[in-house]
Design a protein around this motif. Structure first.
Motif, mmCIF file in Angstrom:
data_model
loop_
_atom_site.group_PDB
_atom_site.id
_atom_site.type_symbol
_atom_site.label_atom_id
_atom_site.label_comp_id
_atom_site.label_asym_id
_atom_site.label_seq_id
_atom_site.Cartn_x
_atom_site.Cartn_y
_atom_site.Cartn_z
ATOM 1 N N LYS A 153 0.828 -1.205 0.000
ATOM 2 C CA LYS A 153 0.000 0.000 0.000
ATOM 3 C C LYS A 153 0.862 1.256 0.000
ATOM 4 O O LYS A 153 0.593 2.204 -0.747
ATOM 5 C CB LYS A 153 -0.922 -0.010 1.219
ATOM 6 N N LEU A 154 1.914 1.266 0.815
ATOM 7 C CA LEU A 154 2.799 2.427 0.852
ATOM 8 C C LEU A 154 3.494 2.644 -0.486
ATOM 9 O O LEU A 154 3.595 3.771 -0.964
ATOM 10 C CB LEU A 154 3.853 2.256 1.946
ATOM 11 N N LYS A 172 0.876 3.782 -3.256
ATOM 12 C CA LYS A 172 0.228 5.072 -3.018
ATOM 13 C C LYS A 172 1.210 6.220 -2.841
ATOM 14 O O LYS A 172 0.911 7.343 -3.221
ATOM 15 C CB LYS A 172 -0.660 5.011 -1.763
ATOM 16 N N SER A 173 2.391 5.966 -2.239
ATOM 17 C CA SER A 173 3.235 7.073 -1.806
ATOM 18 C C SER A 173 4.637 7.121 -2.393
ATOM 19 O O SER A 173 5.317 8.126 -2.224
ATOM 20 C CB SER A 173 3.371 7.033 -0.279
ATOM 21 N N CYS A 174 5.093 6.082 -3.025
ATOM 22 C CA CYS A 174 6.466 6.075 -3.528
ATOM 23 C C CYS A 174 6.548 6.847 -4.841
ATOM 24 O O CYS A 174 5.841 6.534 -5.803
ATOM 25 C CB CYS A 174 6.959 4.649 -3.724
ATOM 26 N N ALA A 175 7.423 7.835 -4.887
ATOM 27 C CA ALA A 175 7.574 8.657 -6.084
ATOM 28 C C ALA A 175 8.289 7.899 -7.198
ATOM 29 O O ALA A 175 8.170 8.265 -8.372
ATOM 30 C CB ALA A 175 8.362 9.925 -5.748
ATOM 31 N N VAL A 200 9.551 6.935 2.326
ATOM 32 C CA VAL A 200 8.196 6.380 2.308
ATOM 33 C C VAL A 200 7.834 5.700 3.626
ATOM 34 O O VAL A 200 6.733 5.896 4.143
ATOM 35 C CB VAL A 200 8.038 5.385 1.129
ATOM 36 N N LEU A 227 6.094 7.389 6.725
ATOM 37 C CA LEU A 227 4.683 7.744 6.642
ATOM 38 C C LEU A 227 3.810 6.820 7.489
ATOM 39 O O LEU A 227 2.687 7.167 7.834
ATOM 40 C CB LEU A 227 4.206 7.715 5.188
ATOM 41 N N ASP A 228 4.313 5.633 7.802
ATOM 42 C CA ASP A 228 3.592 4.679 8.650
ATOM 43 C C ASP A 228 4.484 4.335 9.846
ATOM 44 O O ASP A 228 5.271 3.386 9.785
ATOM 45 C CB ASP A 228 3.247 3.423 7.845
#
Length: 119
Positions: free
Chosen positions: A17-18, A21-24, A59, A62-63
């Motif tokens: 999910k990370l 959704k969030s990795c450039a 990344v 973020l969690d």
């Protein structure tokens, strides 16, 4: 390598999910890591140990709970809302209320202040 273990199903799902959704560096259209021009290293991960440097530094923070589980750090202290008791995420040490209770607490304090001022 000492200290390695197999990732749990929940950890693998959280990593996926990370990354998606969030990795450039991740391209969802081609399903690959742009700098490597191959599949994302983190999506095929089954064991703890080595991680993508970009994932680990940009990344994973973020969690915080996943970061603590994977890197062996202490998990962040969960604070509870003073009004409802739900856990709240804070960036500082001043927050007492969750977003839902903050407005009501402010109004209550303001009422008490004005009563003292008048009387």
């Amino acid at each position: 390598m000492s200290g390695t273990r197999e990732l749990t199903r929940e950890e693998r799902a959280a990593i996926k999910k990370l990354v998606t959704k969030s990795c450039a560096n991740y391209c969802g259209h081609y399903k690959l890591c742009l700098p490597l021009d191959t599949g994302c290293y983190m999506l095929g991960k089954w064991w703890t140990g080595s991680y993508c440097k970009y994932f680990q530094s940009a990344v994973l923070p973020l969690d915080p709970a996943l970061e603590a589980a994977l890197l062996g750090n202490d998990p962040p202290e969960a604070r509870l809302c003073a009004a409802c008791g739900e856990p709240i995420r804070t960036t500082g040490n001043r927050a007492k209320y969750c977003a839902a209770c903050a407005g009501a607490a402010r109004r209550r304090r303001q009422r008490e202040y004005m009563r003292e001022k008048r009387g």
